[in-house]
Design an enzyme around this catalytic site. Structure first.
Site, PDB file in Angstrom:
ATOM      1  N   CYS A 175       0.812  -1.229   0.000  1.00  0.00           N
ATOM      2  CA  CYS A 175       0.000   0.000   0.000  1.00  0.00           C
ATOM      3  C   CYS A 175       0.843   1.277   0.000  1.00  0.00           C
ATOM      4  O   CYS A 175       0.659   2.157  -0.849  1.00  0.00           O
ATOM      5  CB  CYS A 175      -0.983  -0.016   1.165  1.00  0.00           C
ATOM      6  SG  CYS A 175      -0.249   0.110   2.819  1.00  0.00           S
ATOM      7  N   HIS A 184      -2.902   1.355   6.617  1.00  0.00           N
ATOM      8  CA  HIS A 184      -3.158   1.247   5.178  1.00  0.00           C
ATOM      9  C   HIS A 184      -3.294   2.656   4.602  1.00  0.00           C
ATOM     10  O   HIS A 184      -3.745   3.579   5.280  1.00  0.00           O
ATOM     11  CB  HIS A 184      -4.443   0.454   4.935  1.00  0.00           C
ATOM     12  CG  HIS A 184      -4.641   0.054   3.501  1.00  0.00           C
ATOM     13  ND1 HIS A 184      -3.884  -0.925   2.893  1.00  0.00           N
ATOM     14  CD2 HIS A 184      -5.502   0.511   2.553  1.00  0.00           C
ATOM     15  CE1 HIS A 184      -4.281  -1.065   1.636  1.00  0.00           C
ATOM     16  NE2 HIS A 184      -5.252  -0.202   1.403  1.00  0.00           N
ATOM     17  N   HIS A 209      -5.546   1.747  -4.709  1.00  0.00           N
ATOM     18  CA  HIS A 209      -4.705   1.230  -3.629  1.00  0.00           C
ATOM     19  C   HIS A 209      -4.262  -0.193  -3.938  1.00  0.00           C
ATOM     20  O   HIS A 209      -4.831  -0.875  -4.796  1.00  0.00           O
ATOM     21  CB  HIS A 209      -5.451   1.284  -2.289  1.00  0.00           C
ATOM     22  CG  HIS A 209      -6.590   0.295  -2.178  1.00  0.00           C
ATOM     23  ND1 HIS A 209      -6.755  -0.528  -1.099  1.00  0.00           N
ATOM     24  CD2 HIS A 209      -7.607   0.001  -3.025  1.00  0.00           C
ATOM     25  CE1 HIS A 209      -7.829  -1.282  -1.264  1.00  0.00           C
ATOM     26  NE2 HIS A 209      -8.372  -0.975  -2.422  1.00  0.00           N
TER      27      HIS A 209
END
Length: 320
Positions: free
Chosen positions: A236, A283, A295
């Site tokens: 991420c 994240h 993402h």
């Protein structure tokens, strides 16, 4: 009682006794796809936090190494100055020693006033004192640098020890990943999945943010690869790092560090190129406008376009 009845009764009693003695066996149904998905999501979240911790430690080690190298670079000319000043003091001391009383006698015999004599004799002493002060000043600065270097070396040694532990943790991650991929195969028929590359129209966004957004769109379909920052795979924070690196901006490879390095903005101020953080900074995604983010989701999945509220956002950041 007839022999037949006696036999039937004995068989019945034996059956009941066997039922009481025999261990009970309960048939367990295989977990459903929904149950497996829940287990996969839980395991993925745990692993992602471990990966982000690993990424953070790597960034801290890089920063310590860079600071140590910079300090060494700044110490080099200082050491040269110290050596030069000490050499000058040595030369002056040697001159004073060699001339000694002979120089004083010669100075007394030379024509000139007493003031000239004192001036000539005092010049050497003044020069020696001046160089002595320089050496003392250089020494003080050098000791300060050496103290800083010692602290950096201690920090680096601690971080390196942690990195060794993380290497052991890395092996554990790989082992846990193997289990996770087995679970994914059981649930979905495959350990990994990909939606393929993006084939739609990439929205036009101006400036550096536009470069980052286009990069992210072109990364759609690339596999999640923990610790990677492209071009063949990403985790991420690796994706957001790579997208903004393409735009000429530097971000650390860690969601929490990216949060700290960006400017805080409100949801209403969110614009394409901004970062959206989730899961207590476990994240991060790149906002691309229209309520969408791109993402690198998690293990076994590929970079994808998703709704900004795919999870509850933790906060928003603008790259400076």
């Amino acid at each position: 009682m007839s022999p037949v009845r006696i036999l039937l009764r004995a068989i019945a009693v034996a059956g009941i006794t066997a039922g009481l003695i025999a261990p009970a066996t309960v048939a367990r149904a295989a977990p459903s796809q929904a149950e497996l998905t829940q287990q996969i999501n839980k395991k993925s979240t745990e692993l992602e936090k471990t990966v982000e911790s690993y990424n953070k430690l790597k960034e801290e080690i890089k920063a310590t190494q860079a600071a140590s190298a910079d300090l060494t670079k700044r110490m080099a000319p200082l050491e040269q100055q110290v050596n030069a000043a000490r050499a000058q003091v040595g030369d002056l001391a040697a001159t004073a020693y060699k001339s000694g009383n002979l120089h004083t006698a010669r100075a007394l015999l030379e024509k000139g006033s007493t003031t000239d004599l004192l001036s000539r004799l005092g010049t050497l002493d003044l020069l020696a004192r001046d160089r002595g002060k320089q050496v003392a000043g250089f020494d003080q600065a050098q000791q300060k640098y050496l103290a800083q270097k010692s602290q950096l070396d201690t920090t680096l040694a601690r971080q390196t020890a942690q990195a060794k532990q993380m290497d052991a943790g890395k092996k554990k991650i790989e082992a846990e990943l193997s289990k996770l991929y087995d679970m994914r195969t059981a649930a979905y028929g495959s350990a990994t999945s990909s939606s393929g590359g993006y084939t739609g129209k990439i929205p036009a966004v101006s400036g550096q943010a536009g470069v980052a957004v286009r990069y992210a769109y072109n990364a759609i379909g690339k596999p999640y690869d923990w610790g990677a920052e492209g071009p063949n795979g990403y985790d991420c924070s690796g994706l957001t790092l790579a997208a903004w690196r393409a735009a000429g901006k530097s971000l650390p490879h860690n969601a929490e560090m990216q949060f700290n390095q960006t400017s805080r903005i409100s949801r209403s101020s969110l614009a394409a190129g901004d970062l959206v953080f989730y899961s207590n900074l476990g994240h991060v995604a790149l906002y691309v406008g229209g309520g969408k983010v791109i993402h690198a989701p998690t293990f076994g999945e590929s970079v994808k376009l998703a709704d900004v509220d795919m999870m509850s956002p933790y906060g928003y950041g603008r790259v400076r």
